[in-house]
Design a protein around this motif. Structure first.
Motif, PDB file in Angstrom:
ATOM      1  N   GLU A   1      68.096 -56.871 108.786  1.00 43.50           N
ATOM      2  CA  GLU A   1      68.271 -55.843 107.767  1.00 43.50           C
ATOM      3  C   GLU A   1      67.647 -56.368 106.482  1.00 43.50           C
ATOM      4  OE1 GLU A   1      72.083 -53.393 106.411  1.00 43.50           O
ATOM      5  OE2 GLU A   1      72.084 -55.438 105.610  1.00 43.50           O
ATOM      6  N   ILE A   2      66.705 -55.620 105.929  1.00 37.81           N
ATOM      7  CA  ILE A   2      66.086 -55.997 104.659  1.00 37.81           C
ATOM      8  C   ILE A   2      66.510 -54.981 103.614  1.00 37.81           C
ATOM      9  CG2 ILE A   2      63.918 -54.778 105.168  1.00 37.81           C
ATOM     10  CD1 ILE A   2      62.484 -57.068 103.609  1.00 37.81           C
ATOM     11  N   GLU A   3      66.913 -55.469 102.432  1.00 37.05           N
ATOM     12  CA  GLU A   3      67.384 -54.566 101.388  1.00 37.05           C
ATOM     13  C   GLU A   3      66.752 -54.928 100.053  1.00 37.05           C
ATOM     14  OE1 GLU A   3      71.608 -55.190 101.603  1.00 37.05           O
ATOM     15  OE2 GLU A   3      71.501 -57.066 100.503  1.00 37.05           O
ATOM     16  N   THR A   4      66.475 -53.899  99.275  1.00 37.12           N
ATOM     17  CA  THR A   4      65.951 -54.099  97.934  1.00 37.12           C
ATOM     18  C   THR A   4      66.353 -52.921  97.066  1.00 37.12           C
ATOM     19  OG1 THR A   4      63.972 -54.580  96.626  1.00 37.12           O
ATOM     20  CG2 THR A   4      63.692 -53.031  98.414  1.00 37.12           C
ATOM     21  N   PRO A   5      66.849 -53.156  95.839  1.00 35.33           N
ATOM     22  CA  PRO A   5      67.108 -54.459  95.246  1.00 35.33           C
ATOM     23  C   PRO A   5      68.300 -55.151  95.921  1.00 35.33           C
ATOM     24  CG  PRO A   5      67.983 -52.736  93.829  1.00 35.33           C
ATOM     25  CD  PRO A   5      67.237 -52.054  94.935  1.00 35.33           C
ATOM     26  N   VAL A   6      68.467 -56.430  95.578  1.00 37.68           N
ATOM     27  CA  VAL A   6      69.531 -57.233  96.186  1.00 37.68           C
ATOM     28  C   VAL A   6      70.862 -56.882  95.536  1.00 37.68           C
ATOM     29  CG1 VAL A   6      70.382 -59.561  96.617  1.00 37.68           C
ATOM     30  CG2 VAL A   6      67.915 -59.100  96.655  1.00 37.68           C
ATOM     31  N   ASP A   7      71.758 -56.278  96.311  1.00 34.92           N
ATOM     32  CA  ASP A   7      73.089 -55.915  95.800  1.00 34.92           C
ATOM     33  C   ASP A   7      73.971 -55.570  96.993  1.00 34.92           C
ATOM     34  OD1 ASP A   7      75.371 -55.023  94.570  1.00 34.92           O
ATOM     35  OD2 ASP A   7      74.417 -53.394  93.453  1.00 34.92           O
ATOM     36  N   LYS A   8      74.656 -56.550  97.519  1.00 37.85           N
ATOM     37  CA  LYS A   8      75.451 -56.348  98.735  1.00 37.85           C
ATOM     38  C   LYS A   8      76.593 -55.361  98.516  1.00 37.85           C
ATOM     39  CE  LYS A   8      75.775 -57.471 103.062  1.00 37.85           C
ATOM     40  NZ  LYS A   8      74.774 -56.973 103.995  1.00 37.85           N
TER      41      LYS A   8
ATOM     42  N   ASN B   1      65.110 -63.607  97.823  1.00 36.88           N
ATOM     43  CA  ASN B   1      64.380 -63.939  96.599  1.00 36.88           C
ATOM     44  C   ASN B   1      64.798 -62.938  95.530  1.00 36.88           C
ATOM     45  OD1 ASN B   1      62.883 -61.553  97.014  1.00 36.88           O
ATOM     46  ND2 ASN B   1      61.111 -62.637  97.855  1.00 36.88           N
ATOM     47  N   ASP B   2      64.049 -62.830  94.458  1.00 37.85           N
ATOM     48  CA  ASP B   2      64.435 -61.931  93.364  1.00 37.85           C
ATOM     49  C   ASP B   2      64.330 -60.460  93.748  1.00 37.85           C
ATOM     50  OD1 ASP B   2      64.932 -64.088  91.723  1.00 37.85           O
ATOM     51  OD2 ASP B   2      62.970 -64.011  90.732  1.00 37.85           O
ATOM     52  N   HIS B   3      63.600 -60.158  94.822  1.00 31.69           N
ATOM     53  CA  HIS B   3      63.320 -58.763  95.179  1.00 31.69           C
ATOM     54  C   HIS B   3      64.070 -58.274  96.409  1.00 31.69           C
ATOM     55  CE1 HIS B   3      60.063 -59.122  92.309  1.00 31.69           C
ATOM     56  NE2 HIS B   3      59.582 -60.149  92.989  1.00 31.69           N
ATOM     57  N   VAL B   4      64.253 -59.148  97.388  1.00 32.98           N
ATOM     58  CA  VAL B   4      64.800 -58.710  98.669  1.00 32.98           C
ATOM     59  C   VAL B   4      65.832 -59.698  99.197  1.00 32.98           C
ATOM     60  CG1 VAL B   4      62.635 -57.564  99.308  1.00 32.98           C
ATOM     61  CG2 VAL B   4      63.099 -59.867 100.143  1.00 32.98           C
ATOM     62  N   ALA B   5      66.696 -59.192 100.067  1.00 30.72           N
ATOM     63  CA  ALA B   5      67.577 -60.031 100.881  1.00 30.72           C
ATOM     64  C   ALA B   5      67.405 -59.583 102.329  1.00 30.72           C
ATOM     65  CB  ALA B   5      69.039 -59.897 100.455  1.00 30.72           C
ATOM     66  N   ILE B   6      67.336 -60.558 103.233  1.00 28.67           N
ATOM     67  CA  ILE B   6      67.220 -60.262 104.660  1.00 28.67           C
ATOM     68  C   ILE B   6      68.425 -60.862 105.365  1.00 28.67           C
ATOM     69  CG2 ILE B   6      65.866 -60.543 106.769  1.00 28.67           C
ATOM     70  CD1 ILE B   6      63.380 -60.788 104.991  1.00 28.67           C
ATOM     71  N   TRP B   7      69.141 -60.005 106.092  1.00 23.88           N
ATOM     72  CA  TRP B   7      70.336 -60.408 106.824  1.00 23.88           C
ATOM     73  C   TRP B   7      70.069 -60.306 108.311  1.00 23.88           C
ATOM     74  CZ3 TRP B   7      75.001 -61.831 104.453  1.00 23.88           C
ATOM     75  CH2 TRP B   7      75.027 -61.689 103.066  1.00 23.88           C
ATOM     76  N   HIS B   8      70.619 -61.250 109.066  1.00 23.99           N
ATOM     77  CA  HIS B   8      70.590 -61.187 110.521  1.00 23.99           C
ATOM     78  C   HIS B   8      71.949 -60.663 110.966  1.00 23.99           C
ATOM     79  CE1 HIS B   8      70.159 -63.544 114.581  1.00 23.99           C
ATOM     80  NE2 HIS B   8      70.262 -62.246 114.760  1.00 23.99           N
ATOM     81  N   LEU B   9      71.973 -59.447 111.524  1.00 22.56           N
ATOM     82  CA  LEU B   9      73.202 -58.813 111.987  1.00 22.56           C
ATOM     83  C   LEU B   9      73.334 -58.980 113.488  1.00 22.56           C
ATOM     84  CD1 LEU B   9      72.585 -57.397 109.213  1.00 22.56           C
ATOM     85  CD2 LEU B   9      73.598 -55.340 110.187  1.00 22.56           C
ATOM     86  N   MET B  10      74.549 -59.285 113.947  1.00 18.99           N
ATOM     87  CA  MET B  10      74.859 -59.359 115.367  1.00 18.99           C
ATOM     88  C   MET B  10      76.027 -58.407 115.619  1.00 18.99           C
ATOM     89  SD  MET B  10      74.405 -63.451 115.395  1.00 18.99           S
ATOM     90  CE  MET B  10      74.495 -63.457 113.594  1.00 18.99           C
ATOM     91  N   ILE B  11      75.736 -57.260 116.203  1.00 18.68           N
ATOM     92  CA  ILE B  11      76.741 -56.230 116.444  1.00 18.68           C
ATOM     93  C   ILE B  11      77.202 -56.342 117.894  1.00 18.68           C
ATOM     94  CG2 ILE B  11      77.222 -53.757 116.444  1.00 18.68           C
ATOM     95  CD1 ILE B  11      75.087 -53.413 114.295  1.00 18.68           C
TER      96      ILE B  11
END
Length: 202
Positions: free
Chosen positions: A95-102, A21-31
């Motif tokens: 993995e949750i990140e904020t602000p959104v900027d990969k 959304n405008d605040h967060v990005a959630i990624w599913h990582l498989m290592i």
């Protein structure tokens, strides 16, 4: 029910964007087994990790910690960190990140030759991804997208919308991962600003 999602291929495994959304990005990582990410930092964003299946070693410049299913860590801006799978099968993380900027990344060390690079990976194969409209399970963790209520059973809650505030200060908000016990303490003392939504993990 699951859905098929295209992944981003990484030298250590793969990931896909689960929610944004405008605040967060959630990624599913498989290592992959015994693989690890680069030793990197995010100068401008905070990051949270939750182990869903397997075991992780999260290393910092001054130490390390081990995380098992259902356990989490919050990493503030600028802190160098590296995540390694400790088991002979893939490690699954949110993995949750904020602000959104990969592209907010600085790699200090990388066994795959990416130190100093911002390269994010290449489009990869397809996986059966989590459907947030229904309760799902990865490993021993149950996952559901919902509005926060202490009537719910969960171990940790990833906040995507809404916040808990005290005067003009946000005590907990989008991008935070908070245990049930700590959420209970905060909600009993501070004001809930808007409805709090996110992912419950138990």
């Amino acid at each position: 029910m699951t859905k098929v999602t295209k992944t981003v291929k990484k030298p250590w495994g793969c990931e896909y964007l689960l929610y944004q959304n405008d605040h967060v990005a959630i990624w599913h990582l498989m290592i992959d087994a015994y693989k690890q990410t680069s030793l990197h930092s995010h100068p401008n964003k905070k990051t949270g990790l939750v182990v869903l299946d397997g075991a992780a070693k999260v290393s910092f410049l001054g130490g390390e910690m081990k995380l098992f299913y259902g356990e989490k860590v919050m990493i503030r801006q600028g802190v160098f960190h590296q995540t390694r799978s400790m088991t002979p099968h893939p490690l699954h993380l949110f993995e949750i990140e904020t602000p959104v900027d990969k592209e907010d990344i600085v790699r200090l060390e990388d066994e795959y030759g990416r130190a100093g690079s911002k390269k994010m990976g290449e489009p990869g194969g397809h996986v059966f991804s989590i459907d947030l409209d229904v309760e799902s399970t990865i490993g021993q963790c149950k996952i559901s997208f919902c509005s926060l209520s202490l009537d719910l059973e969960f171990k940790n809650f990833m906040i995507t919308e809404g916040s808990i505030t005290h005067t003009n200060y946000v005590v907990a908000g989008p991008g935070d991962i908070i245990s049930r016990e700590n959420l209970h303490k905060l909600m009993s003392k501070f004001h809930i600003q808007d409805e709090i939504k996110g992912i419950a993990i138990c």
